[in-house]
Design an enzyme around this catalytic site. Structure first.
Site, PDB file in Angstrom:
ATOM      1  CG  HIS A 475     -66.321  30.351  20.973  1.00 24.55           C
ATOM      2  ND1 HIS A 475     -65.253  29.492  21.183  1.00 24.55           N
ATOM      3  CD2 HIS A 475     -67.318  29.920  21.810  1.00 24.55           C
ATOM      4  CE1 HIS A 475     -65.573  28.598  22.093  1.00 24.55           C
ATOM      5  NE2 HIS A 475     -66.845  28.842  22.483  1.00 24.55           N
ATOM      6  CG  ASP A 529     -62.136  29.589  19.900  1.00 26.10           C
ATOM      7  OD1 ASP A 529     -62.335  30.803  20.182  1.00 26.10           O
ATOM      8  OD2 ASP A 529     -62.883  28.662  20.260  1.00 26.10           O
ATOM      9  CB  SER A 631     -66.622  27.729  25.482  1.00 25.20           C
ATOM     10  OG  SER A 631     -67.323  26.757  24.756  1.00 25.20           O
TER      11      SER A 631
END
Length: 688
Positions: A475, A529, A631
């Site tokens: 992402h 992910d 992230s």
């Protein structure tokens, strides 16, 4: 006395040759005077003799004609002396005395003493030219072979194969002018083994090609030449002349010289000289050309084909250098060449030699160096080393290379392939000691997390796993094919980022099972992910930049509840602000149920809508968590079963229901096969 002088003058007068004539004593037929000496020179034409006869002789008689006499002289030699009285021996002939001489000149001398007791009237004589047989009338034969008489002369002739010399009397053999050029031959004297001709000079020439030396062989029994006289002089002789060498003269019964004569020349002159006498059979010899030898070695460290004990003129050999040696001519190298033994005893191409193969300056390697070699020729050894402690050599014994026979630097394991310096993974230069949470935690140094990659927009993180590859969450790079990334900086200040390494993207590869969604805020499924970013250029490792290790597929790398892992990033803190200095913390792994129980913070999503799978790890504790901006960063666990601290990427910061509580991390172990396959299929940077 005056009378004596007068007659002497008359006697010395010479006239032209005549065919006949008369000679009378002084006052003939009256008594001759006392004390008189008179000389008559008689000459008839060449080729005739003289017939002299007396028709009257009346002179004083004495012993040996000592008082008065008539002398007949030829060439200074007295032929006859007459005195006294003579009468005709034949009633029909008036001749009282006659002589015949084969010479065309005579002297007649009349001499009277001082007194004569009686009256003597002297003599009357006549001469005429008569033909002479020169071939038989002389003691010395005028011709060496055939004498042919004619009126007034003679001529000489020769047998077949002979010729008449310039003296027109002697014959010789025309035995000169022969030139022998064959490498092997036989030469003999004329008529051998019959007697050789007299009065001859035979000249023979042997002319061989340059590169041969003449060798003569003579058997003793094949040599019979008139022996030398008492003083050792050879009237007949055999002589050899070869440039600056002379052999002979030789003569005798049986060859007196060496039976084998080795000259240092390819040319030889043979002279056989004979005189007027002799009945010897002559000689016979054999000759051959001995090729000049060449030295056995042209170049060391070589093999010769064909191999011989001796090499001579015209031999051709192939010279092949032994392993590790080559022939260098100009800038071109080869392993063999041909050489010919030349006429001067030297090899062609003698300037060429087998030299040790030169492997040249060893090629440099990325992230390593090679020590300066003492030499670069065959057998030399070099050592490559990597830039420690940030790189290590892929093959343990891959650093040592030797100069091989083919001119290449060769390693026992890698062959000619250069060693590769691989970045050391998972080893921070400064261990992380402060155990504070990121969410409101304390700052740390990039040296404790050298694998940390900063994604500028949107802010996120990543893990450097190779010099060409960054691992991050899907992402983070979704919808961004050219993210801006930096490594090696603790602070995100502009001036610090200028000194950091900016990473240039080659391609972004998102896991194929990641489900694309337009709005991240409404996403509830973060399964798979994970993404890879391939870099255009390799990252240079150092104290602030190093990759983190990938997990292995063994069970030792299965994350367990309670394991403490390291996280780092520039995400927001508890006061919801982004930081500019890197922060890090240790987090424990907990059960996935703990993450499921967290109350959702996102107003756009319901708690039950979130997807939890085995591809996820739950980690954190109350107040210790990653948050927005972290992230894609690595959740690092210690590599099992190693002595020194070393970390691998067990997870990637993925998502969480609420910052400061438990967070979800992509379980990297489940994707190792995909990571390795993707890296292999896209190995190396893309070339422009």
């Amino acid at each position: 006395m005056w009378c004596f002088v007068f007659f002497s003058l008359l006697a010395s007068f010479s006239a032209e040759p005549t065919m006949y004539g008369e000679i009378l004593s002084p006052n003939y037929p009256q008594a001759y005077p006392n004390e008189v000496v008179k000389t008559w020179d008689i000459e008839v034409p060449e080729g005739f003799g003289i017939h002299l006869y007396f028709t009257h002789l009346d002179m004083e008689l004495s012993e040996n004609c000592a008082y008065d006499s008539v002398q007949i002289i030829s060439g200074g030699i007295e032929e006859e002396r007459l005195c006294g009285q003579r009468t005709s021996k034949s009633p029909n002939s008036p001749t009282v005395e006659e002589f015949q001489f084969p010479y065309n000149r005579l002297q007649v001398v009349f001499t009277s003493d001082f007194s004569n007791e009686e009256r003597f009237t002297g003599f009357a004589a006549y001469y005429s030219a008569v033909d002479v047989n020169e071939c038989t009338d002389f003691t010395d034969v005028p011709c060496s072979h055939f004498c042919n008489n004619f009126i007034g002369g003679y001529f000489c002739s020769c047998p077949p194969e002979y010729f008449l010399h310039d003296d027109m009397r002697t014959c010789g053999v025309n035995c000169s002018g022969d030139v022998f050029t064959a490498l092997i031959g036989e030469i003999a004297s004329p008529n051998y083994p019959n007697p050789y001709p007299e009065n001859s000079r035979c000249e023979y020439q042997i002319r061989l090609q340059e590169g041969f030396r003449l060798v003569l062989t003579i058997r003793r029994e094949d040599f019979d030449v008139e022996p030398a006289d008492s003083e050792g002089n050879c009237h007949d002789s055999l002589t050899f002349a070869a440039k600056n060498q002379q052999f002979g003269p030789y003569c005798g019964n049986g060859f007196p010289g060496p039976l084998t004569i080795k000259t240092q020349s390819n040319t030889l002159d043979i002279v056989f000289q004979t005189d007027l006498t002799g009945q010897n059979k002559g000689w016979k010899l054999r000759y051959h050309g001995d090729p000049i030898p060449c030295p056995k070695e042209i170049s060391a460290n070589s093999i010769w084909e064909p191999e011989k004990a001796k090499y001579v003129f015209k031999d051709v050999v192939k010279i092949t250098c032994v392993d590790g040696f080559e022939v260098v001519e100009g800038n071109v190298g080869s392993t063999s060449f041909y050489s010919t033994c030349q006429s001067n005893g030297q090899w062609s191409n003698s300037r060429l030699e087998c030299q040790p193969v030169d492997c040249g300056v060893p090629e440099p390697i990325e992230n390593g160096k090679v020590e300066d070699p003492e030499d670069t020729v065959f057998g030399s050894v070099i050592h490559y080393t990597c830039e420690e402690p940030y790189y290590y050599m892929e093959q343990e014994e891959g650093g040592e290379y030797h100069c091989a026979a083919n001119g290449s630097w060769v390693n026992d394991q890698l062959g000619v392939e250069l060693p590769k310096c691989i970045p050391v993974c998972g080893v921070p230069t400064e261990p992380f000691k402060v155990q504070q949470r990121i969410f409101g935690g304390y700052s740390t140094k990039i040296q404790s997390f050298p694998w940390q990659v900063y994604f500028e927009s949107p802010r996120g993180g990543g893990a450097l796993i190779d010099e060409y590859w960054v691992l991050t969450a899907a992402h983070v790079v979704e919808g961004n094919s050219d993210p801006v990334m930096y490594v090696g900086s603790t602070l995100l200040k502009i001036e610090r980022l200028r000194n950091a390494q900016r990473l240039i993207t080659e391609r972004v590869i998102i896991h194929p099972s990641w489900k694309q969604e337009d709005d991240l805020n409404t996403r509830t499924n973060f399964d798979n992910d994970i993404a890879l970013v391939q870099l255009k250029d390799p990252v240079k490792m150092g104290p602030t930049v190093a990759p983190i290790c990938l997990p292995e597929t063994s069970s030792d790398y299965n994350p367990s509840e309670g394991d403490l892992g390291l996280i780092s990033g520039w995400g927001r803190t508890e006061n919801r602000t982004n930081v500019i200095q890197l922060r890090g913390a240790k987090l424990p792994i907990t059960s996935l149920e703990k993450c499921q129980q967290v109350k959702v913070e996102n107003p756009k999503a319901r708690s039950n809508d979130y997807v939890f799978t085995d591809n996820m790890i739950c980690a954190g504790e109350k107040g210790v968590d990653s948050c927005e901006g972290d992230s894609g960063g690595a959740f690092a666990l210690p590599v099992p079963n190693v002595k020194d601290p070393k970390f691998y990427v067990a997870g990637l910061v993925s998502w969480g229901k609420k910052c400061g509580t438990y967070g979800i991390y992509t379980k990297v172990k489940n994707y190792v096969d995909w990571i390795l396959k993707t890296m292999q299929e896209n190995s190396g940077p893309k070339k422009d």
